[in-house]
Write a protein that holds these residues in place. Structure first.
Motif, PDB file in Angstrom:
ATOM      1  N   PRO A 134     -42.432  60.721   5.374  1.00  0.00           N
ATOM      2  CA  PRO A 134     -43.468  62.068   4.526  1.00  0.00           C
ATOM      3  C   PRO A 134     -42.757  61.895   2.798  1.00  0.00           C
ATOM      4  CG  PRO A 134     -42.671  63.385   5.449  1.00  0.00           C
ATOM      5  CD  PRO A 134     -42.068  62.396   6.422  1.00  0.00           C
ATOM      6  N   GLU A 135     -43.935  62.394   2.655  1.00  0.00           N
ATOM      7  CA  GLU A 135     -43.691  63.024   1.430  1.00  0.00           C
ATOM      8  C   GLU A 135     -43.084  63.595   0.555  1.00  0.00           C
ATOM      9  OE1 GLU A 135     -43.949  60.419  -1.972  1.00  0.00           O
ATOM     10  OE2 GLU A 135     -43.936  58.745  -0.217  1.00  0.00           O
ATOM     11  N   PRO A 136     -41.962  64.198   0.085  1.00  0.00           N
ATOM     12  CA  PRO A 136     -41.831  65.512   0.120  1.00  0.00           C
ATOM     13  C   PRO A 136     -42.619  66.551  -0.251  1.00  0.00           C
ATOM     14  CG  PRO A 136     -40.482  63.360  -1.557  1.00  0.00           C
ATOM     15  CD  PRO A 136     -41.592  63.401  -0.998  1.00  0.00           C
ATOM     16  N   LEU A 137     -42.865  67.434   0.689  1.00  0.00           N
ATOM     17  CA  LEU A 137     -43.117  68.531   0.085  1.00  0.00           C
ATOM     18  C   LEU A 137     -43.297  69.504  -0.819  1.00  0.00           C
ATOM     19  CD1 LEU A 137     -42.946  69.911   4.321  1.00  0.00           C
ATOM     20  CD2 LEU A 137     -44.975  67.826   3.411  1.00  0.00           C
ATOM     21  N   PRO A 138     -44.190  69.933  -0.739  1.00  0.00           N
ATOM     22  CA  PRO A 138     -44.454  70.906  -2.453  1.00  0.00           C
ATOM     23  C   PRO A 138     -44.530  71.856  -2.246  1.00  0.00           C
ATOM     24  CG  PRO A 138     -46.735  70.473  -1.729  1.00  0.00           C
ATOM     25  CD  PRO A 138     -46.319  69.707  -0.784  1.00  0.00           C
ATOM     26  N   LEU A 139     -43.235  72.630  -2.516  1.00  0.00           N
ATOM     27  CA  LEU A 139     -42.749  74.072  -1.709  1.00  0.00           C
ATOM     28  C   LEU A 139     -43.811  74.890  -2.561  1.00  0.00           C
ATOM     29  CD1 LEU A 139     -39.041  74.123  -4.274  1.00  0.00           C
ATOM     30  CD2 LEU A 139     -39.508  74.001  -2.223  1.00  0.00           C
ATOM     31  N   GLU A 140     -43.735  76.272  -1.639  1.00  0.00           N
ATOM     32  CA  GLU A 140     -44.900  77.119  -2.039  1.00  0.00           C
ATOM     33  C   GLU A 140     -43.625  78.185  -2.407  1.00  0.00           C
ATOM     34  OE1 GLU A 140     -47.283  77.187   0.268  1.00  0.00           O
ATOM     35  OE2 GLU A 140     -46.749  75.206   0.476  1.00  0.00           O
ATOM     36  N   ARG A 141     -44.724  79.251  -2.917  1.00  0.00           N
ATOM     37  CA  ARG A 141     -44.794  80.498  -3.590  1.00  0.00           C
ATOM     38  C   ARG A 141     -43.483  81.204  -2.620  1.00  0.00           C
ATOM     39  NH1 ARG A 141     -50.045  81.405  -6.960  1.00  0.00           N
ATOM     40  NH2 ARG A 141     -50.046  79.887  -8.518  1.00  0.00           N
ATOM     41  N   ASP A 142     -44.044  81.427  -1.127  1.00  0.00           N
ATOM     42  CA  ASP A 142     -43.756  82.891  -0.897  1.00  0.00           C
ATOM     43  C   ASP A 142     -41.855  81.817  -0.981  1.00  0.00           C
ATOM     44  OD1 ASP A 142     -45.855  83.744  -0.210  1.00  0.00           O
ATOM     45  OD2 ASP A 142     -46.482  82.980   1.230  1.00  0.00           O
ATOM     46  N   ARG A 143     -41.237  82.737  -0.604  1.00  0.00           N
ATOM     47  CA  ARG A 143     -39.582  82.590  -0.569  1.00  0.00           C
ATOM     48  C   ARG A 143     -39.414  81.718   0.775  1.00  0.00           C
ATOM     49  NH1 ARG A 143     -35.257  87.330  -1.514  1.00  0.00           N
ATOM     50  NH2 ARG A 143     -36.391  88.285   1.086  1.00  0.00           N
ATOM     51  N   GLU A 144     -39.529  82.251   2.076  1.00  0.00           N
ATOM     52  CA  GLU A 144     -38.793  82.098   3.717  1.00  0.00           C
ATOM     53  C   GLU A 144     -39.922  80.592   3.626  1.00  0.00           C
ATOM     54  OE1 GLU A 144     -40.491  84.602   2.403  1.00  0.00           O
ATOM     55  OE2 GLU A 144     -39.438  86.508   3.289  1.00  0.00           O
ATOM     56  N   LEU A 145     -41.479  80.842   3.081  1.00  0.00           N
ATOM     57  CA  LEU A 145     -42.124  78.994   2.776  1.00  0.00           C
ATOM     58  C   LEU A 145     -40.930  78.402   2.490  1.00  0.00           C
ATOM     59  CD1 LEU A 145     -45.427  79.804   4.003  1.00  0.00           C
ATOM     60  CD2 LEU A 145     -44.167  79.134   5.317  1.00  0.00           C
ATOM     61  N   ALA A 146     -40.935  78.577   1.309  1.00  0.00           N
ATOM     62  CA  ALA A 146     -39.915  77.875   0.077  1.00  0.00           C
ATOM     63  C   ALA A 146     -38.753  77.104   1.234  1.00  0.00           C
ATOM     64  CB  ALA A 146     -40.006  78.508  -1.074  1.00  0.00           C
ATOM     65  N   ARG A 147     -38.596  77.907   1.184  1.00  0.00           N
ATOM     66  CA  ARG A 147     -36.905  78.362   2.474  1.00  0.00           C
ATOM     67  C   ARG A 147     -37.543  76.937   2.843  1.00  0.00           C
ATOM     68  NH1 ARG A 147     -33.423  83.193   3.249  1.00  0.00           N
ATOM     69  NH2 ARG A 147     -32.189  81.441   4.429  1.00  0.00           N
ATOM     70  N   LEU A 148     -38.400  77.310   3.915  1.00  0.00           N
ATOM     71  CA  LEU A 148     -38.031  76.221   5.000  1.00  0.00           C
ATOM     72  C   LEU A 148     -38.450  74.847   4.964  1.00  0.00           C
ATOM     73  CD1 LEU A 148     -38.492  75.708   7.751  1.00  0.00           C
ATOM     74  CD2 LEU A 148     -41.112  76.586   8.029  1.00  0.00           C
ATOM     75  N   THR A 149     -39.596  75.135   3.595  1.00  0.00           N
ATOM     76  CA  THR A 149     -39.871  72.753   2.764  1.00  0.00           C
ATOM     77  C   THR A 149     -38.848  72.597   2.701  1.00  0.00           C
ATOM     78  OG1 THR A 149     -42.201  74.476   2.537  1.00  0.00           O
ATOM     79  CG2 THR A 149     -41.380  72.306   1.512  1.00  0.00           C
ATOM     80  N   ARG A 150     -37.704  73.449   1.564  1.00  0.00           N
ATOM     81  CA  ARG A 150     -37.069  73.605   0.709  1.00  0.00           C
ATOM     82  C   ARG A 150     -36.196  72.482   1.850  1.00  0.00           C
ATOM     83  NH1 ARG A 150     -35.342  76.701  -1.763  1.00  0.00           N
ATOM     84  NH2 ARG A 150     -36.914  76.460  -2.930  1.00  0.00           N
ATOM     85  N   GLY A 151     -35.476  72.786   3.325  1.00  0.00           N
ATOM     86  CA  GLY A 151     -35.122  72.677   4.344  1.00  0.00           C
ATOM     87  C   GLY A 151     -35.097  70.864   4.857  1.00  0.00           C
ATOM     88  N   PHE A 152     -36.465  71.277   5.003  1.00  0.00           N
ATOM     89  CA  PHE A 152     -37.182  70.146   5.464  1.00  0.00           C
ATOM     90  C   PHE A 152     -37.025  68.849   4.565  1.00  0.00           C
ATOM     91  CE2 PHE A 152     -40.394  67.270   6.405  1.00  0.00           C
ATOM     92  CZ  PHE A 152     -40.965  67.066   7.381  1.00  0.00           C
ATOM     93  N   ASN A 153     -37.162  69.663   3.693  1.00  0.00           N
ATOM     94  CA  ASN A 153     -37.713  68.019   2.769  1.00  0.00           C
ATOM     95  C   ASN A 153     -35.786  67.188   2.939  1.00  0.00           C
ATOM     96  OD1 ASN A 153     -39.850  68.285   2.014  1.00  0.00           O
ATOM     97  ND2 ASN A 153     -39.641  69.403  -0.309  1.00  0.00           N
ATOM     98  N   ARG A 154     -35.151  68.021   2.692  1.00  0.00           N
ATOM     99  CA  ARG A 154     -33.547  68.216   2.942  1.00  0.00           C
ATOM    100  C   ARG A 154     -32.949  67.429   3.904  1.00  0.00           C
ATOM    101  NH1 ARG A 154     -32.137  73.025   0.430  1.00  0.00           N
ATOM    102  NH2 ARG A 154     -31.220  73.712   2.575  1.00  0.00           N
ATOM    103  N   LEU A 155     -33.790  67.521   5.124  1.00  0.00           N
ATOM    104  CA  LEU A 155     -33.590  66.848   6.755  1.00  0.00           C
ATOM    105  C   LEU A 155     -34.180  66.048   6.410  1.00  0.00           C
ATOM    106  CD1 LEU A 155     -32.967  67.192   9.555  1.00  0.00           C
ATOM    107  CD2 LEU A 155     -35.225  68.257   9.867  1.00  0.00           C
ATOM    108  N   VAL A 156     -35.682  65.489   5.812  1.00  0.00           N
ATOM    109  CA  VAL A 156     -36.314  63.877   5.637  1.00  0.00           C
ATOM    110  C   VAL A 156     -35.554  63.070   4.964  1.00  0.00           C
ATOM    111  CG1 VAL A 156     -38.214  63.030   4.281  1.00  0.00           C
ATOM    112  CG2 VAL A 156     -38.238  64.940   5.655  1.00  0.00           C
ATOM    113  N   GLU A 157     -34.222  63.776   3.972  1.00  0.00           N
ATOM    114  CA  GLU A 157     -33.740  62.758   3.117  1.00  0.00           C
ATOM    115  C   GLU A 157     -32.554  61.732   3.878  1.00  0.00           C
ATOM    116  OE1 GLU A 157     -34.259  61.526   0.351  1.00  0.00           O
ATOM    117  OE2 GLU A 157     -36.249  62.052   0.664  1.00  0.00           O
ATOM    118  N   ALA A 158     -31.594  62.865   4.558  1.00  0.00           N
ATOM    119  CA  ALA A 158     -30.526  63.278   5.336  1.00  0.00           C
ATOM    120  C   ALA A 158     -30.645  62.353   6.152  1.00  0.00           C
ATOM    121  CB  ALA A 158     -30.324  64.497   6.356  1.00  0.00           C
TER     122      ALA A 158
END
Length: 408
Positions: A173-197
């Motif tokens: 998938p395309e990189p997910l947009p980062l959310e404003r909430d810190r927890e969701l932003a961390r989860l989204t950032r980690g998933f985007n890194r996982l996709v790239e990995a």
């Protein structure tokens, strides 16, 4: 039941429970106030009747004046002697109405004062109706807001769930947009890194297979040609064997270099002096070698061999002699430069030179993997790769981090 529905229920039940508790608490407080008013009114009416009673020779009588005049209460009284009523007045309690009675003693008699409390009960009912009429719209609004809020919260999770399903099917998938909430932003950032990995790992796997076929193609061709020639009697086996052994050694070196490239760890890299290595390995390669002093880098001989070999193959195949190899320090880097004297490349093709299987128009036959492998090696060594037309020819520069000496 979906997470959104459960969250909507939670958001609805919270104001529902709070509203019911508030309504019940308000009702209890209001009912206590009503009960207190009833008790006070009964005490006032009982004192009023007692003050109006007089005891005569004929028995208890009401004094002059109407005790019911000027009051809005609906009440009545009975004066009992034992169980026998001796004096009554006002309204008698009705079976269909709601009455409250207070008993007191007066001059040896029992005085009962009854008050109709329907108005009080009606006030309690009106309070309940008013509270429910206000609570129900609020609950409906809370349900709508709860459903909308639950959707707002679960929308990022739904996008993440769809992205995970796509990733499990190897549809990146395309990189997910980062959310404003810190927890969701961390989860989204980690998933985007996982996709790239995962994408990088699969790409490395595919490129490893392509590079293996690309690098083994030439020695296999030599081995097969010598084997066929010897079988057909064109050359003696004694003459073919050295060439076949050389091809086998070449294939072994290629496989070792590819395995070194495929390892993600850095523990197989060690300090290496490039000038001495190039002088020894390029002695009979037909290149013009220009070295400016020792150049220490963190590398692996097999990776450097793959790097230099593919640069030279590209220069000879797609350029023209003479081919120059320069090595010189530049700030905190060591620059390895390979230049040919051919016609160079088109400006619009420079960004695509390292793409696997890319071949310029009108160029010689090949798999188009040599420079792609060069880029992988350079990235593995922590360097950068640059292309520029030298007029004539193409200049390829590899910048690697420089180390001071072998002990650094």
């Amino acid at each position: 039941m979906s997470l959104r529905i459960r969250l909507a229920y939670a958001f609805f039940l919270l104001p529902f429970a709070s509203g019911l508790l508030s309504l019940a608490g308000g009702y209890l407080v209001f009912r206590n106030l009503v009960e207190r008013d009833i008790a006070q009114d009964l005490a006032e009416l009982s004192g009023r009747v007692a003050r109006a009673l007089v005891l005569t020779q004929e028995g208890p009588r009401l004094a002059e004046g109407d005790i019911f005049l000027g009051t809005h209460y609906v009440f009545g009284f009975r004066l009992l002697h034992g169980e026998r009523p001796v004096l009554e007045g006002g309204f008698a309690p009705e079976a269909s109405g709601t009455w409250r009675t207070l008993s007191t003693s007066w001059q040896g008699y029992n005085l009962e004062v009854s008050l109709r409390v329907e108005e009080y009960e009606r006030a309690l009912s009106a309070f309940l109706r008013a509270g429910l009429s206000l609570l129900l719209p609020l609950l409906f609004l809370a349900a709508l807001l709860g459903y909308a809020t639950a959707g707002f919260i679960t929308r990022p999770l739904e996008r993440l769930s769809q992205a995970v399903e796509s990733l499990s099917a190897l549809r990146f998938p395309e990189p997910l947009p980062l959310e404003r909430d810190r927890e969701l932003a961390r989860l989204t950032r980690g998933f985007n890194r996982l996709v790239e990995a995962v994408r990088s790992a699969l790409e490395r796997e595919r490129l490893f297979t392509r590079y293996a076929s690309h690098e083994l193609r030439s020695p296999l061709a030599v081995f097969r040609a010598q084997l066929d020639a010897a079988r057909q009697g064109l050359i003696p086996w004694e003459e073919a064997l050295p060439h076949m052994e050389g091809a086998l050694r070449r294939m072994e070196a290629v496989l070792q270099g590819l395995l070194a490239l495929a390892r993600p760890e850095e523990d197989n890299l060690a300090p290496m002096e490039l000038a001495e290595y190039l002088e020894a390995s390029l002695k009979d390669k037909g290149v013009r070698l220009l070295l400016q002093g020792p150049a220490w880098v963190l590398a692996h001989p097999l990776l450097v061999d793959r790097l230099v070999d593919n640069l030279l193959v590209n220069a000879f195949r797609h350029g023209a002699p003479p081919v120059e190899v320069r090595l010189f320090p530049s700030g905190e880097s060591v620059v390895l430069e390979v230049r040919d004297h051919g016609k160079g490349v088109r400006e619009e093709d420079k960004e695509r030179l390292t793409r696997p299987f890319f071949r310029g128009p009108g160029g010689p036959e090949g798999l188009g993997l040599g420079l792609a492998l060069v880029e992988q090696v350079v990235q593995r060594l922590g360097g950068t790769l640059e292309f520029a037309n030298a007029h004539p020819g193409l200049r390829v520069r590899v910048r690697l981090p420089r180390r001071e000496d072998a002990a650094a």
